[in-house]
Design an enzyme around this catalytic site. Sequence first.
Site, PDB file in Angstrom:
ATOM      1  N   CYS A 146      -7.426   4.372   8.341  1.00 15.76           N
ATOM      2  CA  CYS A 146      -6.624   5.383   7.075  1.00 15.76           C
ATOM      3  C   CYS A 146      -7.091   6.869   7.444  1.00 15.76           C
ATOM      4  O   CYS A 146      -6.689   7.526   8.679  1.00 15.76           O
ATOM      5  CB  CYS A 146      -6.845   4.983   5.741  1.00 15.76           C
ATOM      6  N   HIS A 201      -5.548  -0.808   5.725  1.00 22.31           N
ATOM      7  CA  HIS A 201      -7.008  -1.274   5.368  1.00 22.31           C
ATOM      8  C   HIS A 201      -6.806  -3.000   5.402  1.00 22.31           C
ATOM      9  O   HIS A 201      -5.793  -3.616   5.111  1.00 22.31           O
ATOM     10  CB  HIS A 201      -7.095  -0.931   3.845  1.00 22.31           C
TER      11      HIS A 201
END
Length: 508
Positions: free
Chosen positions: A340, A445
């Site tokens: 991310c 994630h």
Amino acid sequence: MRRAKTVMFQGTSSDVGKSVLTTALCRILRQDGWEVAPYKSQNMALNSYVTLDGKEIGRAQGVQAEACGIAATTDMNPILIKPTRDMTAQIVVHGKPHQEMSATRYREEYLPLAADVVIAALERLRAQYDVVVLEGAGSPAEINLKSRDIVNMRMAGWAEAPVLLVADIDKGGVFAAIVGTLELLEEHERQRVKGFVINKFRGDISLLQPGLDWLEGRTGIPVLGVIPHMPRLDIEAEDSVVLERPQRTAESEGKELEVAVIRLPRISNFTDFDPLAAEPDVALRYVEGVEQLQLHRPDIIILPGSKNTLDDLAFLRASGLADAIGRLAEGGGCTIVGICGGYQMLGRKLNDPLQVESDCGEAAGLGYLPLETTFYEEKRTERVSGSVNSEHSGWKAFNGTSVSGYEIHMGQTVQLEPVYSLFTLGNREDGAISQDGRIWGTYVHGIFHEDAFRRQWLDTVRTAKGIEPIRSILPFSTRQDEAFDRLASHVRDHLNIEKLYEIIGLEK
């Protein structure tokens, strides 16, 4: 009409174990046949959880829902506060960004409106379950915050909930903390406290007993339990304060793979790496300085998620970590992964024209991947699934391996020149990998929670290091479910469950 019973854990301070005890009680009640749900009206955390419908809540409530055996919803945490900069936070209401506010603006402008939001969420839960286990925040005795409290004693009143006051004996001064908290409560608030739980005890309980007797005599409130310290919970944590505790233990010595996660000042969703830490061949540590990074030359460096990518990128440069990572990358023996915000940092350029994350309009990335990221006001929160699908020669063996997780970011990333992607998620591609295959990143994630992918990737690192692959897969989801049961058993053994049922108003 169904209307759940309620009970609430509050603490003498932050980090006394309220979240863990809430998780334990949720599991105990589920084991005893009750339909139970967790609830925290307002949570401040950078470790978040994405619900099945793509909404964002505090990580603890998501984990507690898993302990209950139910799907998490935003009713379990209707207001989430995510700090972005000093004195400023993003306010997330029912899973979606509401506004970025200073602490003063939030208190003066939003809190007067928040009561309706949190009460309505609680009422919906009470209509669906037998019991709702509430969790407070910090301490109920913060005098400067009480007038607009929506998370501690006022919430207990709205919920008609008896309160169990939790104190951490490991901090020291446990009796002063309990009695001092009671002294600062108003009489009607003290009346709501029905029991004490002393947490994280180490030692001989007989030596503590005179203090317990005194406490009960002094307050007229029973001690429901003294919970011994449990060294290995194996349950995902929410607060990065856990990263401040010692990480390298005897059991991590001698493992073949060294993994260094860069502890960014605004690190988020660090539970992404719990499955790696659970692997038998991995020694995982969080580092925040060059000396720590160089202490044990890592085989893998991970740049994690960040709530403020640009500021954390500036930290990497100012601390010297960016240069240190570069030297290890140039050596050719280190794998570098970005998740991310870390993935965004691996690119060549980051743009923030609307100052969504920082006052800085743009910054050069680390330059390992030909990518450019621009931040927009709209936030992407979504559960995703797909598979490895890459043309890179080093990754073709992975193709078809299932991957899943969640995305939660405000940046959009484009390729500046052709680059190998990693995953196919539905009808789109995600991730990028360098020509030599040693540097890669993704927006997903939870990617390491996929057992087959995690083990297969670690085995490629082992092979590159000249070590035989392990191949055997450790099912992390089973490990966590077992951890819930182990925690519940531990707490059940040291808590007066019969008295607790009486306080809640349940029949054992």
